[in-house]
Write a protein that holds these residues in place. Structure first.
Motif, PDB file in Angstrom:
ATOM      1  N   TYR A 101      -1.802  19.673   4.679  1.00 33.05           N
ATOM      2  CA  TYR A 101      -3.034  18.899   4.774  1.00 33.05           C
ATOM      3  C   TYR A 101      -3.246  18.066   3.507  1.00 33.05           C
ATOM      4  CZ  TYR A 101      -7.848  17.559   5.602  1.00 33.05           C
ATOM      5  OH  TYR A 101      -8.986  16.813   5.790  1.00 33.05           O
ATOM      6  N   ALA A 102      -2.940  18.653   2.354  1.00 39.34           N
ATOM      7  CA  ALA A 102      -3.090  17.931   1.095  1.00 39.34           C
ATOM      8  C   ALA A 102      -2.172  16.716   1.050  1.00 39.34           C
ATOM      9  CB  ALA A 102      -2.806  18.854  -0.080  1.00 39.34           C
ATOM     10  N   LEU A 103      -0.986  16.836   1.638  1.00 36.58           N
ATOM     11  CA  LEU A 103      -0.081  15.685   1.692  1.00 36.58           C
ATOM     12  C   LEU A 103      -0.658  14.595   2.586  1.00 36.58           C
ATOM     13  CD1 LEU A 103       2.666  14.311   1.123  1.00 36.58           C
ATOM     14  CD2 LEU A 103       3.565  15.527   3.121  1.00 36.58           C
ATOM     15  N   LEU A 104      -1.261  15.002   3.716  1.00 42.02           N
ATOM     16  CA  LEU A 104      -1.780  14.024   4.664  1.00 42.02           C
ATOM     17  C   LEU A 104      -3.058  13.355   4.180  1.00 42.02           C
ATOM     18  CD1 LEU A 104      -1.332  15.925   8.072  1.00 42.02           C
ATOM     19  CD2 LEU A 104       0.271  14.397   6.914  1.00 42.02           C
ATOM     20  N   TYR A 105      -3.979  14.136   3.620  1.00 46.68           N
ATOM     21  CA  TYR A 105      -5.322  13.624   3.346  1.00 46.68           C
ATOM     22  C   TYR A 105      -5.785  13.854   1.911  1.00 46.68           C
ATOM     23  CZ  TYR A 105      -5.536  13.293   8.415  1.00 46.68           C
ATOM     24  OH  TYR A 105      -5.277  12.972   9.715  1.00 46.68           O
ATOM     25  N   GLY A 106      -4.901  14.292   1.033  1.00 53.46           N
ATOM     26  CA  GLY A 106      -5.273  14.501  -0.353  1.00 53.46           C
ATOM     27  C   GLY A 106      -4.992  13.289  -1.215  1.00 53.46           C
ATOM     28  N   THR A 107      -4.832  13.530  -2.484  1.00 51.07           N
ATOM     29  CA  THR A 107      -4.577  12.445  -3.433  1.00 51.07           C
ATOM     30  C   THR A 107      -3.241  11.780  -3.131  1.00 51.07           C
ATOM     31  OG1 THR A 107      -5.794  13.656  -5.134  1.00 51.07           O
ATOM     32  CG2 THR A 107      -4.365  11.866  -5.873  1.00 51.07           C
ATOM     33  N   PRO A 108      -3.183  10.462  -3.050  1.00 47.49           N
ATOM     34  CA  PRO A 108      -1.906   9.780  -2.792  1.00 47.49           C
ATOM     35  C   PRO A 108      -0.860  10.122  -3.848  1.00 47.49           C
ATOM     36  CG  PRO A 108      -3.749   8.264  -2.547  1.00 47.49           C
ATOM     37  CD  PRO A 108      -4.309   9.517  -3.125  1.00 47.49           C
ATOM     38  N   VAL A 109       0.379  10.229  -3.420  1.00 46.56           N
ATOM     39  CA  VAL A 109       1.472  10.520  -4.346  1.00 46.56           C
ATOM     40  C   VAL A 109       1.788   9.259  -5.136  1.00 46.56           C
ATOM     41  CG1 VAL A 109       3.870  11.270  -4.555  1.00 46.56           C
ATOM     42  CG2 VAL A 109       2.405  12.239  -2.761  1.00 46.56           C
ATOM     43  N   PRO A 110       1.759   9.317  -6.468  1.00 46.46           N
ATOM     44  CA  PRO A 110       2.028   8.116  -7.275  1.00 46.46           C
ATOM     45  C   PRO A 110       3.384   7.508  -6.948  1.00 46.46           C
ATOM     46  CG  PRO A 110       1.141   9.871  -8.649  1.00 46.46           C
ATOM     47  CD  PRO A 110       1.413  10.480  -7.305  1.00 46.46           C
ATOM     48  N   GLY A 111       3.399   6.193  -6.731  1.00 47.22           N
ATOM     49  CA  GLY A 111       4.644   5.480  -6.477  1.00 47.22           C
ATOM     50  C   GLY A 111       5.138   5.541  -5.050  1.00 47.22           C
ATOM     51  N   TYR A 112       4.400   6.225  -4.159  1.00 47.48           N
ATOM     52  CA  TYR A 112       4.853   6.337  -2.775  1.00 47.48           C
ATOM     53  C   TYR A 112       3.889   5.612  -1.852  1.00 47.48           C
ATOM     54  CZ  TYR A 112       5.793   8.294   1.834  1.00 47.48           C
ATOM     55  OH  TYR A 112       6.064   8.436   3.176  1.00 47.48           O
ATOM     56  N   ALA A 113       4.425   4.823  -0.945  1.00 52.16           N
ATOM     57  CA  ALA A 113       3.641   4.147   0.084  1.00 52.16           C
ATOM     58  C   ALA A 113       4.221   4.533   1.440  1.00 52.16           C
ATOM     59  CB  ALA A 113       3.689   2.631  -0.106  1.00 52.16           C
ATOM     60  N   ALA A 114       3.403   5.107   2.286  1.00 54.80           N
ATOM     61  CA  ALA A 114       3.876   5.571   3.592  1.00 54.80           C
ATOM     62  C   ALA A 114       4.328   4.387   4.439  1.00 54.80           C
ATOM     63  CB  ALA A 114       2.779   6.344   4.306  1.00 54.80           C
TER      64      ALA A 114
END
Length: 254
Positions: free
Chosen positions: A125-138
């Motif tokens: 859930y944190a991956l889906l709706y948490g803080t965006p991962v720096p340097g990554y764009a889905a």
């Protein structure tokens, strides 16, 4: 071929079975994804690394690159898998409501199933709706899996309005400067492309309210999972029910 619930139908009957090599690759790929999801739960998305995941599955780091060329590719696979699992849980909860005309209970079932899945998979859930991962764009391939729950909520509303054309959403405030139909034109186009717009009055606030319900549900779940509602909400399950019921009421489902 796609089925009504957004799942992909099985392969053709005459398709060849996967080779032993393909099955082995699939198994190792799944082992990598499982190890990565454990890392997500224990460390969070921003700390994910292919090298650490390789150690977890007993592989040298260079070998993992035969399955995922980069951390970003692994993150994308994790997103797709998690969104699909969450979507499948919601579709299953909806399907278990025996009275298909009871759109309120179907709506409530989706909210409850989303919360149950989130509590059982906090790292995902944190991956889906948490803080965006720096340097990554889905990338765009995550859009379909991410759309499964909002499209399901839209389907329930569409079913309700089809069964009873007299239903109507609450009107919007008169002081807004931009007509709501213009503000959510993109969402209406998405609904039309998925065969869900015909039953929804064009000049109503239904589309806006569905977006509000979608964002309200996951905003509420995020507040709970990330500790923001601690001290304010003492019964989170009941609170999510009230949130979903309020939006259902605004949409005319009650």
């Amino acid at each position: 071929m796609s089925t009504q619930n957004g799942e992909t139908a099985g392969t053709e009957a005459n398709a060849l079975p996967p080779t032993a090599r393909a099955r082995a690759r699939q198994q190792i790929t799944q082992e990598i994804l499982t190890a990565a999801r454990t890392r997500l739960r224990d460390e969070g998305p921003s700390q994910l690394s292919l090298r650490a995941v390789a150690r977890d599955v007993g592989m040298v780091s260079s070998a993992v690159y035969r399955y995922f060329s980069s951390r970003d590719e692994l993150l994308t696979a994790l997103l797709v898998e998690a969104y699909n699992e969450l979507g499948a849980a919601a579709w299953q909860a909806d399907a278990q409501v025996i009275d298909r005309e009871d759109t309120l209970q179907r709506w409530m079932a989706v909210g409850r199933s989303a919360r149950e899945w989130a509590l059982e998979h906090p790292g995902d859930y944190a991956l889906l709706y948490g803080t965006p991962v720096p340097g990554y764009a889905a990338p765009s391939e995550t859009v379909g899996p991410a759309s499964r729950i909002p499209l399901l909520l839209a389907r329930i509303v569409s079913d309700a309005y089809t069964a009873d054309p007299g239903r109507a959403p609450a009107p919007s405030p008169t002081h807004v400067s931009v007509p709501v139909v213009d503000a959510v034109e993109g969402a209406r186009e998405i609904l039309a492309n998925n065969g869900l717009a015909a039953a929804i009055p064009e000049n109503s606030d239904a589309v806006m309210l569905m977006i509000m319900a979608w964002s309200g549900l996951f905003g509420t779940l995020s507040f709970e999972l990330f500790g923001h509602s601690a001290g304010s909400v003492t019964d989170n399950a009941a609170y999510v029910d009230h949130v979903m019921f309020r939006y259902a009421d605004l949409l005319g489902l009650t």
